[in-house]
Design a protein around this motif. Structure first.
Motif, PDB file in Angstrom:
ATOM      1  N   VAL A  88     -25.693   3.021   4.762  1.00  0.00           N
ATOM      2  CA  VAL A  88     -24.278   3.025   4.365  1.00  0.00           C
ATOM      3  C   VAL A  88     -24.111   2.066   3.193  1.00  0.00           C
ATOM      4  N   HIS A  89     -23.282   2.440   2.224  1.00  0.00           N
ATOM      5  CA  HIS A  89     -22.990   1.513   1.124  1.00  0.00           C
ATOM      6  C   HIS A  89     -21.583   1.767   0.567  1.00  0.00           C
ATOM      7  N   PRO A  90     -20.770   0.715   0.318  1.00  0.00           N
ATOM      8  CA  PRO A  90     -21.001  -0.694   0.669  1.00  0.00           C
ATOM      9  C   PRO A  90     -21.003  -0.856   2.187  1.00  0.00           C
ATOM     10  N   ASN A  91     -21.715  -1.864   2.658  1.00  0.00           N
ATOM     11  CA  ASN A  91     -21.987  -2.006   4.077  1.00  0.00           C
ATOM     12  C   ASN A  91     -21.234  -3.192   4.675  1.00  0.00           C
ATOM     13  N   ALA A  92     -20.577  -2.935   5.799  1.00  0.00           N
ATOM     14  CA  ALA A  92     -19.837  -4.001   6.481  1.00  0.00           C
ATOM     15  C   ALA A  92     -20.778  -5.152   6.843  1.00  0.00           C
ATOM     16  N   ALA A  93     -22.038  -4.810   7.122  1.00  0.00           N
ATOM     17  CA  ALA A  93     -23.010  -5.840   7.499  1.00  0.00           C
ATOM     18  C   ALA A  93     -23.268  -6.814   6.354  1.00  0.00           C
ATOM     19  N   ASP A  94     -23.016  -6.362   5.119  1.00  0.00           N
ATOM     20  CA  ASP A  94     -23.186  -7.250   3.967  1.00  0.00           C
ATOM     21  C   ASP A  94     -21.894  -7.966   3.610  1.00  0.00           C
ATOM     22  N   GLY A  95     -20.872  -7.778   4.430  1.00  0.00           N
ATOM     23  CA  GLY A  95     -19.598  -8.440   4.169  1.00  0.00           C
ATOM     24  C   GLY A  95     -18.737  -7.722   3.145  1.00  0.00           C
ATOM     25  N   ALA A  96     -19.013  -6.437   2.887  1.00  0.00           N
ATOM     26  CA  ALA A  96     -18.221  -5.685   1.911  1.00  0.00           C
ATOM     27  C   ALA A  96     -16.762  -5.618   2.371  1.00  0.00           C
ATOM     28  N   LYS A  97     -15.844  -5.768   1.405  1.00  0.00           N
ATOM     29  CA  LYS A  97     -14.426  -5.756   1.761  1.00  0.00           C
ATOM     30  C   LYS A  97     -13.919  -4.345   2.010  1.00  0.00           C
ATOM     31  N   LYS A  98     -14.505  -3.374   1.326  1.00  0.00           N
ATOM     32  CA  LYS A  98     -14.116  -1.978   1.570  1.00  0.00           C
ATOM     33  C   LYS A  98     -15.347  -1.207   1.991  1.00  0.00           C
ATOM     34  N   PRO A  99     -15.852  -1.461   3.198  1.00  0.00           N
ATOM     35  CA  PRO A  99     -17.107  -0.824   3.602  1.00  0.00           C
ATOM     36  C   PRO A  99     -16.926   0.672   3.852  1.00  0.00           C
ATOM     37  N   MET A 100     -18.002   1.409   3.640  1.00  0.00           N
ATOM     38  CA  MET A 100     -18.066   2.808   4.049  1.00  0.00           C
ATOM     39  C   MET A 100     -18.622   2.830   5.475  1.00  0.00           C
ATOM     40  N   ARG A 101     -18.932   3.999   5.991  1.00  0.00           N
ATOM     41  CA  ARG A 101     -19.440   4.077   7.353  1.00  0.00           C
ATOM     42  C   ARG A 101     -20.320   5.316   7.499  1.00  0.00           C
ATOM     43  N   SER A 102     -20.987   5.400   8.654  1.00  0.00           N
ATOM     44  CA  SER A 102     -21.784   6.588   8.943  1.00  0.00           C
ATOM     45  C   SER A 102     -21.091   7.372  10.054  1.00  0.00           C
ATOM     46  N   TYR A 103     -21.501   8.611  10.197  1.00  0.00           N
ATOM     47  CA  TYR A 103     -21.017   9.452  11.294  1.00  0.00           C
ATOM     48  C   TYR A 103     -22.238  10.049  11.967  1.00  0.00           C
ATOM     49  N   VAL A 104     -22.278   9.968  13.291  1.00  0.00           N
ATOM     50  CA  VAL A 104     -23.420  10.506  13.999  1.00  0.00           C
ATOM     51  C   VAL A 104     -22.926  11.418  15.118  1.00  0.00           C
ATOM     52  N   ALA A 105     -23.471  12.620  15.151  1.00  0.00           N
ATOM     53  CA  ALA A 105     -23.120  13.552  16.226  1.00  0.00           C
ATOM     54  C   ALA A 105     -23.894  13.146  17.471  1.00  0.00           C
ATOM     55  N   GLY A 106     -23.183  12.941  18.562  1.00  0.00           N
ATOM     56  CA  GLY A 106     -23.842  12.478  19.779  1.00  0.00           C
ATOM     57  C   GLY A 106     -24.662  13.576  20.433  1.00  0.00           C
ATOM     58  N   ASP A 107     -25.388  13.190  21.489  1.00  0.00           N
ATOM     59  CA  ASP A 107     -26.182  14.157  22.250  1.00  0.00           C
ATOM     60  C   ASP A 107     -25.281  15.286  22.734  1.00  0.00           C
ATOM     61  N   GLY A 108     -25.769  16.467  22.668  1.00  0.00           N
ATOM     62  CA  GLY A 108     -25.023  17.593  23.207  1.00  0.00           C
ATOM     63  C   GLY A 108     -23.994  18.159  22.237  1.00  0.00           C
ATOM     64  N   VAL A 109     -23.806  17.481  21.084  1.00  0.00           N
ATOM     65  CA  VAL A 109     -22.883  18.043  20.103  1.00  0.00           C
ATOM     66  C   VAL A 109     -23.644  19.061  19.271  1.00  0.00           C
ATOM     67  N   ASP A 110     -23.055  20.211  19.096  1.00  0.00           N
ATOM     68  CA  ASP A 110     -23.713  21.256  18.320  1.00  0.00           C
ATOM     69  C   ASP A 110     -23.843  20.809  16.861  1.00  0.00           C
ATOM     70  N   ALA A 111     -25.067  20.767  16.371  1.00  0.00           N
ATOM     71  CA  ALA A 111     -25.334  20.234  15.037  1.00  0.00           C
ATOM     72  C   ALA A 111     -24.600  21.023  13.952  1.00  0.00           C
ATOM     73  N   ALA A 112     -24.629  22.339  14.090  1.00  0.00           N
ATOM     74  CA  ALA A 112     -23.992  23.172  13.065  1.00  0.00           C
ATOM     75  C   ALA A 112     -22.489  22.920  13.036  1.00  0.00           C
ATOM     76  N   LYS A 113     -21.896  22.811  14.225  1.00  0.00           N
ATOM     77  CA  LYS A 113     -20.449  22.545  14.270  1.00  0.00           C
ATOM     78  C   LYS A 113     -20.142  21.186  13.670  1.00  0.00           C
ATOM     79  N   ALA A 114     -21.039  20.223  13.950  1.00  0.00           N
ATOM     80  CA  ALA A 114     -20.832  18.882  13.393  1.00  0.00           C
ATOM     81  C   ALA A 114     -20.859  18.931  11.868  1.00  0.00           C
ATOM     82  N   ILE A 115     -21.788  19.686  11.329  1.00  0.00           N
ATOM     83  CA  ILE A 115     -21.907  19.738   9.864  1.00  0.00           C
ATOM     84  C   ILE A 115     -20.664  20.353   9.224  1.00  0.00           C
ATOM     85  N   THR A 116     -20.057  21.319   9.889  1.00  0.00           N
ATOM     86  CA  THR A 116     -18.857  21.913   9.287  1.00  0.00           C
ATOM     87  C   THR A 116     -17.752  20.860   9.144  1.00  0.00           C
ATOM     88  N   LYS A 117     -17.822  19.820  10.003  1.00  0.00           N
ATOM     89  CA  LYS A 117     -16.834  18.732   9.887  1.00  0.00           C
ATOM     90  C   LYS A 117     -17.032  17.935   8.600  1.00  0.00           C
TER      91      LYS A 117
END
Lengths: 244, 353
Positions: A178-207
Motif C-alpha cells: 500500500v502507498h502511502p502507507n499508514a505504517a509509515d505515518g502517512a497523513k492520507k494513507p491508502m489501503r488494501s482490500y482482501v476478499a476473505g475465505d469463501g468470498v467468490d473471487a470473481a464477484k470480489a473483482i467486479t467490486k
C-alpha cells in the motif's frame, strides 16, 4: 494532442492504472461461476462505460492497464478513454512477479508523464489499482527493492497504490504494498482490500470496478473543488471494510 | 496571500499528498500548431453555435446537460451586475459551474458589490463556498455580505480622504465568522429536537467549517482619481484561493498570490472562513485604463498568471467594459477540464481624456 506551450495554458489530467495479476491461478474459478481473469476483464469496460456517462469526466481522466506474470506488459497505454477501441483483454500466462510489475510501472509512469508534459498537461499523481491472487513467485527482497524504487520519496510521480487481494492473498501480505502507507505515518494513507475465505473471487473483482469508478468521480470532483490542491481520492463507501 | 494566522488548531491537509504540477515552465513561443481544416488552434477562441465562448479546447463540455440543484431554494445559477460609478465601470458575474450543473449541486460562488453612501468608494467581495460543506453556498453569501458591509461602514465617515490603512479587516473577518457560525447554529438547532439546547461555545470554528466554509477576497476602489490621476485601491485575499489580477496595457499581472505558481508540487491548501485570520491588504494605484479583476479559482485556475490563452482572451474582451450580459458569457467560457463555478468582478477606470 497539441497545445501551446505556455504554463498558464495547462489542462488537467488525472491518471489511473489498472494492474492485473495474470498468473495461471487467475484462470481457476468457482465450479459454476466466472474465473477471476474473466472478472478482471470486465473492469475496463465497466469503468470506461462509467466515465463516458459523464461528458466532463472523460476530459480529465486517463486510463492505462498493465498485466504481470513472469514478466510485466503494457496492456493499454495511458490514454483518453474515448480513444480506447477496442478495449484490450487480460490473458493468463505463467507465474507471479510483483517485482516485474513494480519495475514496469515506474518506467511506464515516467514515460507517460513525459508525454503528458509534452502535451502541456498538468498531471496529478497517478493511482494504481493492483489486483492479485497472492503468492508472488519472485524473491521477497527483489520485490521490496522494486517497490521502494516505485514509491521513492525522491520520485515525484510516485503513485498511490491500492492492492486488491483474492484467493490466497492475505491482508498481511498486501498491506506492505500500500502507498502511502499508514505504517509509515502517512497523513492520507491508502489501503488494501482482501476478499476473505469463501468470498467468490470473481464477484470480489467486479467490486474493484465500482471502487475505481467511484474514485475516478471523487478525484475529478476534488480537482474541481481544489484545483491544483486536489488529486486522487479513494472512494469506497459501497464496500465493506474488506470483502467479507 | 491570506495573511497571518492567529493561533488556531490547523486542519491543513498534507501538502505532499496534493497534486503534482509537472509541466515545466516552457518557452512562451506562441507557437500555433497547424490546425486540421475546421479545427481551431488551441491558442484561439471562438463562439460555439449555442453562443458560449470556447477558449482553446472545449473538451466535451458543450454536451453537459444541466440538472436542478437538489434541496436548494432561491439560488439562481447566474448572477450579474454592471454599473458606472464616478469614473469607474464595473461588471460582475457568478455562474454555476459545469460540474455542479451536471451533478445537481448549487452554485457555491458568491459576490457582493456596493458603493458608499457618499459615492466615493466602490467596495466588493468574491467568495467561493468550499464544496465539502453542504451549506457552503450560504457561507459564501454571508462572507460577501458581512465583509462588504463592514468595509462600507469603515469608509462611511471619512469620505474621499479616507485613510485606507485604518480599515478594520479584523472586524470584517470577525463579522463574517460570527455570521457563518450563527447560521450554522440556527440550522443545527432547527434540525434537532427543541429540548436539546446547543450552546454556541460548544461549537468551534473548525466544526463549522466541516459544514459551511468559504474563501473571500475583498477590494476597495476610489470612484474618482486623486490629484495624481490614479485611483487609490486595496485588494485583500482574506481566506483561501480566490484572487485578483490587474490588466494594464494589455497584460495581466497578479495582485494576490497565484495558486501553485512556480511550485513543482502544488501545495495550495484552501484555508477558508470561518477562521481567525489577520488579512494583509495589498495597496494599488489604479491608473486610467486599468482593469482590476477579482475572481474565484473557477476562473483563476484556467487563467493562471494571465499569460496564456485565457488571459489573452479576457484581455481582448475587456479592453473596454462589455455589455453586462456579455460579460457573463465571457466568464462562462468552455475550456476542457475546467468545470468549477466561475465568479469575476472587474473594475474599469476611465481612460485618460
Amino acid at each position: 494532442m497539441s497545445g501551446s506551450s505556455h504554463g498558464d495554458d495547462r489542462l488537467l489530467v488525472l491518471p489511473f492504472y489498472v494492474v492485473v495479476d495474470v498468473s495461471l491461478s487467475m484462470s481457476v474459478g468457482a465450479d459454476d461461476g466466472m474465473t477471476p481473469i474473466e472478472a478482471a476483464n470486465k473492469i475496463l469496460p465497466t469503468v470506461i462505460d462509467g466515465i463516458e456517462k459523464s461528458p466532463t469526466l472523460g476530459d480529465v481522466v486517463r486510463l492505462g492497464a498493465v498485466d504481470f506474470s513472469d514478466d510485466a506488459r503494457v496492456v493499454m497505454r495511458l490514454d483518453d478513454v474515448r480513444n480506447i477501441d477496442p478495449i484490450p483483454q487480460f490473458a493468463v500466462r505463467g507465474a507471479t512477479s510483483y517485482e516485474a510489475a513494480f519495475r514496469l510501472l515506474r518506467q511506464e509512469i515516467e514515460k507517460d508523464y513525459a508525454t503528458l508534459r509534452g502535451d502541456n498537461l498538468k498531471a496529478y499523481r497517478p493511482a494504481i489499482f493492483f489486483i492479485t491472487d497472492g503468492e508472488p513467485t519472485d524473491d521477497h527482497d527483489d520485490i521490496v527493492r522494486a517497490f521502494k524504487d516505485l514509491t521513492d520519496p525522491a520520485f515525484k510521480l510516485r503513485p498511490n497504490i491500492i492492492p486488491f487481494g483474492i484467493g490466497t492473498a492475505t491482508k498481511a501480505q498486501l498491506d506492505q504494498w500500500v502507498h502511502p502507507n499508514a505504517a509509515d505515518g502517512a497523513k492520507k494513507p491508502m489501503r488494501s482490500y482482501v476478499a476473505g475465505d469463501g468470498v467468490d473471487a470473481a464477484k470480489a473483482i467486479t467490486k474493484v470496478a465500482e471502487v475505481l469508478l467511484s474514485s475516478v468521480i471523487a478525484s475529478a470532483q476534488s480537482v474541481t473543488d481544489h484545483g491544483s490542491g486536489g488529486g486522487f481520492v479513494l472512494k469506497d463507501e459501497d464496500l465493506d471494510s474488506d470483502w467479507n | 496571500m491570506t495573511g497571518t494566522e492567529r493561533a488556531e488548531p490547523s486542519d491543513v491537509r498534507e501538502p505532499d499528498a496534493a497534486g503534482v504540477a509537472l509541466a515545466e515552465p516552457a518557452a512562451d513561443d506562441e507557437a500555433v500548431t497547424p490546425a486540421e481544416p475546421g479545427e481551431m488552434p488551441p491558442t484561439h477562441w471562438r463562439r460555439h453555435p449555442n453562443g458560449r465562448w470556447i477558449v482553446g479546447d472545449p473538451g466535451n463540455q458543450p454536451a453537459v446537460v444541466a440538472t436542478p440543484a437538489v434541496l436548494v431554494r432561491r439560488r439562481p445559477d447566474l448572477a450579474v451586475d454592471g454599473c458606472r460609478v464616478g469614473s469607474l465601470d464595473y461588471r460582475a458575474a457568478s455562474l454555476r459551474g459545469l460540474s455542479h450543473l451536471e451533478t445537481g449541486k448549487p452554485r457555491q460562488d458568491s459576490y457582493a458589490v456596493a458603493v458608499t453612501r457618499d459615492g466615493h468608494w466602490l467596495v466588493g467581495c468574491v467568495a467561493d463556498g468550499v464544496s465539502a460543506g453542504k451549506l457552503s453556498h450560504r457561507a459564501a453569501d454571508l462572507a460577501c455580505e458581512k465583509i462588504v458591509s463592514e468595509l462600507i461602514d469603515g469608509l462611511a465617515e471619512a469620505g474621499i480622504e479616507a485613510d485606507l490603512g485604518k480599515l478594520r479587516w479584523d472586524a470584517a473577518v470577525d463579522s463574517a465568522n460570527d455570521a457563518i457560525k450563527n447560521e450554522f447554529l440556527r440550522t443545527l438547532r432547527s434540525s434537532r429536537n427543541q429540548q436539546q439546547e446547543i450552546e454556541a461555545d460548544e461549537v468551534t470554528l473548525a466544526d463549522v467549517r466541516q459544514h459551511m466554509s468559504s474563501t473571500a477576497v475583498a477590494f476597495v476602489v476610489a470612484t474618482h482619481p486623486g490629484p495624481d490621476g490614479t485611483h487609490r485601491s486595496l485588494v485583500t485575499a482574506i481566506a483561501g484561493d480566490s484572487s485578483a489580477l490587474l490588466l494594464r496595457d494589455g497584460a495581466w499581472s497578479p495582485v494576490t498570490a497565484v495558486k501553485g505558481a512556480g511550485d513543482e508540487v502544488a501545495s495550495s491548501e484552501v484555508r477558508p472562513l470561518p477562521r481567525v485570520v489577520t488579512p494583509e491588504p495589498n495597496a494599488i494605484q489604479l491608473r486610467p485604463g486599468d482593469v482590476l479583476a477579482v475572481i474565484s479559482d473557477g476562473i483563476g485556475d484556467p487563467m493562471g498568471s494571465g499569460g496564456g490563452v485565457v488571459g489573452r482572451f479576457l484581455a481582448e474582451q475587456w479592453t473596454s467594459p462589455p455589455d453586462t450580459i456579455e460579460f457573463a458569457h465571457q466568464v462562462g467560457f468552455y475550456r476542457r477540464t475546467f468545470v468549477d463555478d466561475r465568479t469575476a468582478v472587474a473594475v474599469w477606470t476611465a481612460a485618460e481624456p
